[in-house]
Design an enzyme around this catalytic site. Structure first.
Site, PDB file in Angstrom:
ATOM      1  NE  ARG A 312      -1.818   1.925   3.447  1.00  0.00           N
ATOM      2  CZ  ARG A 312      -1.728   1.857   4.772  1.00  0.00           C
ATOM      3  NH1 ARG A 312      -2.387   0.949   5.454  1.00  0.00           N
ATOM      4  NH2 ARG A 312      -0.943   2.697   5.445  1.00  0.00           N
ATOM      5  CG  HIS A 316      -6.474   2.616   6.065  1.00  0.00           C
ATOM      6  ND1 HIS A 316      -6.802   1.376   5.586  1.00  0.00           N
ATOM      7  CD2 HIS A 316      -7.582   3.122   6.646  1.00  0.00           C
ATOM      8  CE1 HIS A 316      -8.082   1.135   5.870  1.00  0.00           C
ATOM      9  NE2 HIS A 316      -8.572   2.174   6.513  1.00  0.00           N
ATOM     10  CE1 TYR A 325       0.970   2.760   8.706  1.00  0.00           C
ATOM     11  CE2 TYR A 325      -0.217   4.489   9.899  1.00  0.00           C
ATOM     12  CZ  TYR A 325      -0.067   3.693   8.783  1.00  0.00           C
ATOM     13  OH  TYR A 325      -0.937   3.811   7.732  1.00  0.00           O
TER      14      TYR A 325
END
Lengths: 418, 329
Positions: A312, A316, A325
């Site tokens: 990805r 998100h 993160y």
């Protein structure tokens, strides 16, 4: 400091990859900038760094041995003993065009969200090959059950991209007719659609139809009960279904290690059907393995789990901030595996397409982006009374009563300059 | 006339059989519904006659039952799912609430989900935990679902067939302690002549107080009404049958006539279906009421161990106590 997880098979980042790397912004001028840095600004506070990434998913960019790959990141064709694919030049150019156009739609949607025209958008950036490859493997009679990120598959199913935007703009919960496209509505509750797909496949089985079903889900969804139940149902019923897991390494902020101790595709064996891992950034391989799995399903050989190993590249959703993160270096490693660049390299090297072709596709993409933008802005807000539509198929007195009451309430403001 | 004296369980069985005969798209899915015929034998003999493709013994996972039934319905089938006991509907709650109820609206009407979820409900059979619950309010609160409860063998026979014919998802509650009650059923009856599926029924006429009930409590309330008659009190009993949609017309007409209302259900009082009834009756029948709407319902506690269930379940005396309180206002 590396996060101590306690499972010996989990590789932790090397000591020289510090948390500082995580807060490094994407390279200036990067094509990914628009999708990579968004959401809440990263705090500069002293504890901000401690919250940052310690697990390195970039190693996934090094193809593990079990990965089915037919086109290397450098654009070299490979053979595979089980998955052979013959593509005409036109077909390869068509796949390239698909990849470029869906990326353009996606970037346009991200921009529309940034400008306040969409409430949120779930970007497919980086997953184009997994979606176009699997999507182009489907026949008209096959049925697809997506998550909310399958914009590339929707493209393959001839769903107007503007219709995808309706949900994210908030004018409806899903604006296309699934039966018209054999492409189900986006499902937002993680994994729920895998059971619908399985039930649908059981229906196909009972109809004796020459069709298969494909269920899309992500790495995070593999932890859901519904996904595991769907594996069981499909297995014991030998249902004609392909489980297509796009392992994009991240479930919002949670790395794959939070979902599994074994490669996801190996889970299939425990349920009693084959599983395989494919290079999810290789559109040829995704097409080949999905086509084979669908044929197996149609010919009564039951389900297959495909784990499309991908990444990805964006957040998100537009509400997320991946710099909190994960390491910037991880994205850099995956950029070298870009699903579009390798097809372009292949086309160039084999003189299947020249600059004229690439320029024409780029122009088409720009025009598509403009068209999507224009029609998104033209999308009218729904009539307030649409709240009461389609709640039930059959007459329902209470809904009718509330609709009439609210209509009367609204009309009471007429003439007040409202 | 092809009449037979049947238990409620058998009546549902005959209703299912007839629905399956009339429409090849009707399927039955659930745990132990095949050879065993269900733990209450409601599907007895159906797999033998209709085959394993139409009467499907599913894996033991309730979310899977409802989720796959949704997929079958998208494909054009009309699944009738059995949830073995009320307390086991909760693993399926996500599929029922987020998918089954909402998918038709999500599709802007392109999809219809004619799925019936049969749920044996209520207490009174001396069972262990999770086998005696009354979860109807979770589902009446969820728009997109129809919720109904049968109270006698005739309604069980007709309502299950009507539910299957509806294009909306239906949560169909069957009062398990009434499964063995018997009545004479005309199995050849024309369903078009049956009582409309979303209409309440005045099952006993009276003049002094309206008692509203559904499912297992209808018989209790009828017994209470018979006892009250001896004391010179005339109870009008309304079997709601459908909780969503609710036949407010029948309810309001009765309450306006009697001026008093008691609601009886097994589910906990607090936030129970009686609260919705009380609110609507208060709003629409305010000037007809001689007393507030009172409730004779389960306590606002978890369902107790079975040795205590006779204290928990509202019985004839608790219903009459509520009636007395209504008159004492």
């Amino acid at each position: 400091m590396p996060l101590q997880i306690g499972h010996t098979h989990i590789e932790l980042i090397s000591a020289n990859m510090t948390a500082d790397a995580a807060v490094a912004p994407p390279r200036a001028g990067s094509a990914w900038k628009s999708a990579g840095t968004d959401g809440d600004p990263v705090s500069d506070g002293p504890d901000a760094q401690e919250r940052h990434v310690t697990i390195d998913a970039s190693r996934g960019a090094d193809a593990p041995p079990e990965l089915v790959q037919l086109l290397t990141p450098e654009g070299e064709r490979l053979d595979h003993p089980d998955y052979h694919i013959e593509l005409t030049d036109d077909e390869v150019r068509g796949l390239y065009r698909d990849l470029v156009l869906v990326r353009r739609v996606d970037l346009e949607a991200v921009a529309l969200q940034r400008q306040g025209e969409l409430g949120i958008w779930a970007s497919l950036l980086g997953q184009e090959a997994a979606q176009i490859g699997s999507g182009r493997a489907l026949t008209d009679r096959d049925m697809a059950f997506p998550t909310y990120r399958e914009h590339g598959v929707a493209w393959c199913r001839n769903v107007d991209p503007v219709k995808l935007l309706g949900l994210f703009r908030g004018v409806n919960h899903g604006g296309w007719d699934p039966t018209e496209h054999n492409f189900h509505l986006y499902t937002i509750v993680i994994g729920s659609q895998t059971l619908h797909a399985t039930g649908y496949a059981m229906g196909v089985q009972r109809d004796g139809a020459d069709a298969a079903v494909i269920a899309y889900f992500g790495d995070g969804a593999t932890s859901q009960g519904d996904v595991n139940e769907s594996f069981i149902w499909a297995s014991v019923n030998n249902a004609p279904i392909v489980f297509f897991c796009q392992n994009n390494q991240w479930a919002i902020s949670e790395p794959l290690e939070r979902q599994t101790r074994i490669p996801l595709y190996r889970r299939a064996s425990g349920f009693g059907f084959p599983g395989l891992r494919v290079d999810g950034n290789d559109v040829f391989a995704c097409l080949a393995v999905t086509r084979k799995a669908l044929e197996d399903a149609r010919s009564g050989q039951g389900p297959t789990l495909i784990e499309a190993f991908t990444y990805r590249m964006g957040a998100h959703t537009t509400s997320d901030d991946p710099t909190r993160y994960r390491l910037a270096s991880e994205l850099e490693a995956w950029k070298l595996k870009d699903p579009i660049e390798r097809v372009k390299a292949y086309l160039f090297k084999n003189q299947i397409a020249g600059q004229d072709f690439f320029d024409a596709v780029d122009e088409e993409a720009k025009a598509l982006g403009r068209d999507v933008r224009r029609r998104c802005l033209e999308m009218p807000d729904p009539n307030p009374l649409a709240i009461f539509d389609h709640v039930y198929a059959e007459p329902h007195a209470l809904i009718d009563e509330e609709r009439a009451q609210y209509a009367a309430y609204l009309s009471s403001f007429e003439g007040e300059g409202r | 006339m092809k009449t037979a004296t049947l238990t409620m369980a058998r009546s549902i069985n005959e209703g299912l059989r007839r629905a399956m005969e009339e429409d090849p798209k009707v399927l039955i899915m659930g745990e132990d519904v095949g050879k065993l015929g269900g733990v209450f034998r409601v599907t007895d003999g159906l797999q033998k006659d209709f085959g394993e493709d139409r009467v499907i013994d599913t894996p033991l996972a309730e979310s899977g039952i409802i989720g796959t039934a949704i997929g079958m319905a998208i494909r054009g089938y009309r699944p009738v799912c059995e949830i073995q006991f009320d307390g086991f509907v909760f693993p399926a709650a996500n599929q029922i609430i987020t998918q089954l109820a909402k998918m038709p609206m999500r599709s802007l009407g392109a999809l219809r989900l004619p799925v019936v979820v049969r749920v044996p409900c209520g207490g009174g059979i001396g069972a262990v935990e999770h086998h005696s619950e009354s979860p109807e309010s979770y589902f009446t609160h969820t728009a997109g679902l129809r919720v109904m409860a049968c109270a006698n063998p005739l309604d069980a026979y007709t309502m299950i067939q009507q539910a299957i014919r509806l294009d909306d998802p239906v949560i169909f509650f069957e009062p398990k302690r009434r499964y063995w009650e018997k009545a004479e059923i005309d199995l050849g009856m024309d369903l078009r002549e049956a009582w409309p599926v979303d209409r309440a029924k005045v099952v006993r006429e009276g003049t002094d107080v309206t008692v509203l009930a559904y499912g297992p409590m209808v018989k209790t309330v009828l017994d209470a009404a018979a006892a009250a008659e001896g004391e010179g009190r005339s109870l009008e009993v309304v079997d709601l049958r459908s909780l969503n949609p609710l036949d407010t017309e029948t309810v309001f007409r009765s309450v306006r006539k009697t001026g008093r209302c008691v609601v009886a259900h097994e589910a906990p009082t607090y936030s129970g279906f009686g609260a919705e009834l009380a609110a609507r009756i208060t709003e629409h029948c305010f000037y007809s009421l001689e007393a507030p709407v009172l409730r004779a319902c389960g306590f606002s506690t978890p369902y107790p161990p079975s040795r205590l269930e006779e204290h928990y379940l509202p019985d004839l005396d608790r219903v009459l106590d509520a009636v007395d309180r209504s008159f004492g206002w």
